[in-house]
Design an enzyme around this catalytic site. Structure first.
Site, PDB file in Angstrom:
ATOM      1  N   ASP A 199      31.671 132.495 -25.541  1.00 51.01           N
ATOM      2  CA  ASP A 199      30.594 132.132 -24.627  1.00 51.01           C
ATOM      3  C   ASP A 199      30.403 130.615 -24.548  1.00 51.01           C
ATOM      4  O   ASP A 199      30.279 129.945 -25.588  1.00 51.01           O
ATOM      5  CB  ASP A 199      29.293 132.793 -25.104  1.00 51.01           C
ATOM      6  CG  ASP A 199      28.133 132.535 -24.185  1.00 51.01           C
ATOM      7  OD1 ASP A 199      28.117 133.102 -23.080  1.00 51.01           O
ATOM      8  OD2 ASP A 199      27.247 131.743 -24.573  1.00 51.01           O
TER       9      ASP A 199
ATOM     10  N   HIS B 237      26.479 125.219 -30.339  1.00 56.21           N
ATOM     11  CA  HIS B 237      27.114 125.092 -31.653  1.00 56.21           C
ATOM     12  C   HIS B 237      27.642 123.667 -31.876  1.00 56.21           C
ATOM     13  O   HIS B 237      27.371 123.055 -32.919  1.00 56.21           O
ATOM     14  CB  HIS B 237      28.264 126.107 -31.764  1.00 56.21           C
ATOM     15  CG  HIS B 237      29.090 125.952 -33.003  1.00 56.21           C
ATOM     16  ND1 HIS B 237      28.804 126.614 -34.180  1.00 56.21           N
ATOM     17  CD2 HIS B 237      30.206 125.202 -33.247  1.00 56.21           C
ATOM     18  CE1 HIS B 237      29.706 126.275 -35.094  1.00 56.21           C
ATOM     19  NE2 HIS B 237      30.570 125.420 -34.557  1.00 56.21           N
ATOM     20  N   GLU B 238      28.378 123.139 -30.911  1.00 52.81           N
ATOM     21  CA  GLU B 238      28.951 121.797 -31.067  1.00 52.81           C
ATOM     22  C   GLU B 238      27.853 120.727 -31.105  1.00 52.81           C
ATOM     23  O   GLU B 238      27.955 119.762 -31.867  1.00 52.81           O
ATOM     24  CB  GLU B 238      29.977 121.510 -29.976  1.00 52.81           C
ATOM     25  CG  GLU B 238      31.194 122.439 -29.987  1.00 52.81           C
ATOM     26  CD  GLU B 238      31.933 122.522 -31.317  1.00 52.81           C
ATOM     27  OE1 GLU B 238      31.888 121.563 -32.120  1.00 52.81           O
ATOM     28  OE2 GLU B 238      32.565 123.564 -31.562  1.00 52.81           O
TER      29      GLU B 238
ATOM     30  N   HIS C 189      26.519 120.381 -34.548  1.00 59.18           N
ATOM     31  CA  HIS C 189      27.262 119.474 -35.442  1.00 59.18           C
ATOM     32  C   HIS C 189      26.759 118.040 -35.295  1.00 59.18           C
ATOM     33  O   HIS C 189      26.575 117.331 -36.285  1.00 59.18           O
ATOM     34  CB  HIS C 189      28.766 119.514 -35.145  1.00 59.18           C
ATOM     35  CG  HIS C 189      29.435 120.764 -35.589  1.00 59.18           C
ATOM     36  ND1 HIS C 189      29.322 121.279 -36.867  1.00 59.18           N
ATOM     37  CD2 HIS C 189      30.240 121.635 -34.917  1.00 59.18           C
ATOM     38  CE1 HIS C 189      30.031 122.388 -36.970  1.00 59.18           C
ATOM     39  NE2 HIS C 189      30.598 122.626 -35.789  1.00 59.18           N
TER      40      HIS C 189
ATOM     41  N   ASP D 157      29.680 123.821 -40.187  1.00 61.01           N
ATOM     42  CA  ASP D 157      30.074 125.196 -39.895  1.00 61.01           C
ATOM     43  C   ASP D 157      29.629 126.069 -41.060  1.00 61.01           C
ATOM     44  O   ASP D 157      29.622 125.634 -42.214  1.00 61.01           O
ATOM     45  CB  ASP D 157      31.595 125.304 -39.759  1.00 61.01           C
ATOM     46  CG  ASP D 157      32.092 124.880 -38.389  1.00 61.01           C
ATOM     47  OD1 ASP D 157      31.415 125.176 -37.384  1.00 61.01           O
ATOM     48  OD2 ASP D 157      33.153 124.229 -38.318  1.00 61.01           O
TER      49      ASP D 157
END
Length: 187
Positions: A116, A123-124, A127, A133
Site C-alpha cells: 500500500d 512508514h518511510e 524513519h 524498523d
C-alpha cells in the site's frame, strides 16, 4: 492538533495586543507551558514523488493527526525542504541525515508487489521522525513495514510509535529551549 492551533492563536493574539499597546514581546522562558504547545515544523518536498504525491501527502497528514510535537508541511516554493521525497524503481527506503531531515524513496518495486502506497509513505516518514524498523511485526505496527505482509493496509502509527516520536521531538525541542534566546521587540 488542538493544542498546536490554540498555541498559534494565543501567540498571534498576544503579539497583536502588545503591538497595539506599544509594548514588547519576549521569547517564552524555559519551562513555560507555551513550549510544550509548539510543534517543530518539518518541511517536505514531494515534487519528485511522481504518482505517489497523494500518498505522501496522506502519510504526512496521518503523522500530523497522530502527534503534536512535530508538524510535516509541504515546503513553500523556493524553500529548502527538510525532507526530499523521490519516486524510483527500487525498494522503498529512507536516508536520514538527522532527526527530521533526510531523503525518502517511494520505490515502485514494493508497490508492484502489492504494498500500500499510503502505508509505505507513512512508514518511510516514520524513519525521518526517528523510528527504526520493527521486523517482524504485526500489521498494527506501522514500523513493521513489509513484514506485516501485502494484505496490510494500516498506515497509522500505534500508541508506542506515536509516543516515541513525541519523545524524540519533545527532547529535541527541550534542548533548543535551553539555548540562549533572542528577544523580539515590537514597536
Amino acid at each position: 492538533m488542538y493544542a498546536r492551533a490554540l498555541a498559534h492563536g494565543l501567540t498571534a493574539a498576544l503579539t497583536v495586543a502588545l503591538t497595539l499597546a506599544g509594548g514588547q514581546t519576549y521569547a517564552a522562558p524555559t519551562g513555560s507551558g507555551a513550549q510544550s504547545l509548539a510543534a517543530r515544523v518539518v518541511t517536505y518536498d514531494a515534487s519528485a514523488s511522481a504518482e505517489f504525491r497523494a500518498a505522501v501527502d496522506q502519510g504526512a497528514a496521518i503523522w500530523n493527526a497522530s502527534v503534536d510535537s512535530v508538524e510535516l508541511r509541504p515546503a513553500a516554493a523556493g524553500q529548502r525542504a527538510n525532507i526530499r521525497i523521490l519516486a524510483d524503481n527500487g525498494w522503498p527506503r529512507a536516508l536520514t541525515t538527522s532527526l527530521g531531515n533526510g531523503t525518502v524513496y517511494i520505490g515502485r518495486q514494493a508497490v508492484n508487489q502489492g504494498y500500500d502506497t499510503v502505508r509505505i509513505s507513512a512508514h518511510e516518514l516514520g524513519h525521518i521522525l526517528g523510528l527504526p524498523d520493527r521486523k517482524p511485526g504485526p500489521c498494527t505496527s506501522l514500523m513493521s513495514g513489509s513484514s506485516a505482509g501485502v494484505s496490510c493496509k494500516n498506515p497509522y502509527p500505534n500508541t508506542a510509535e506515536k509516543a516515541e516520536v513525541e519523545s524524540n521531538f519533545g527532547a529535541a525541542f527541550a534542548r533548543l529551549a535551553e539555548a540562549p534566546r533572542n528577544v523580539v521587540t515590537v514597536d
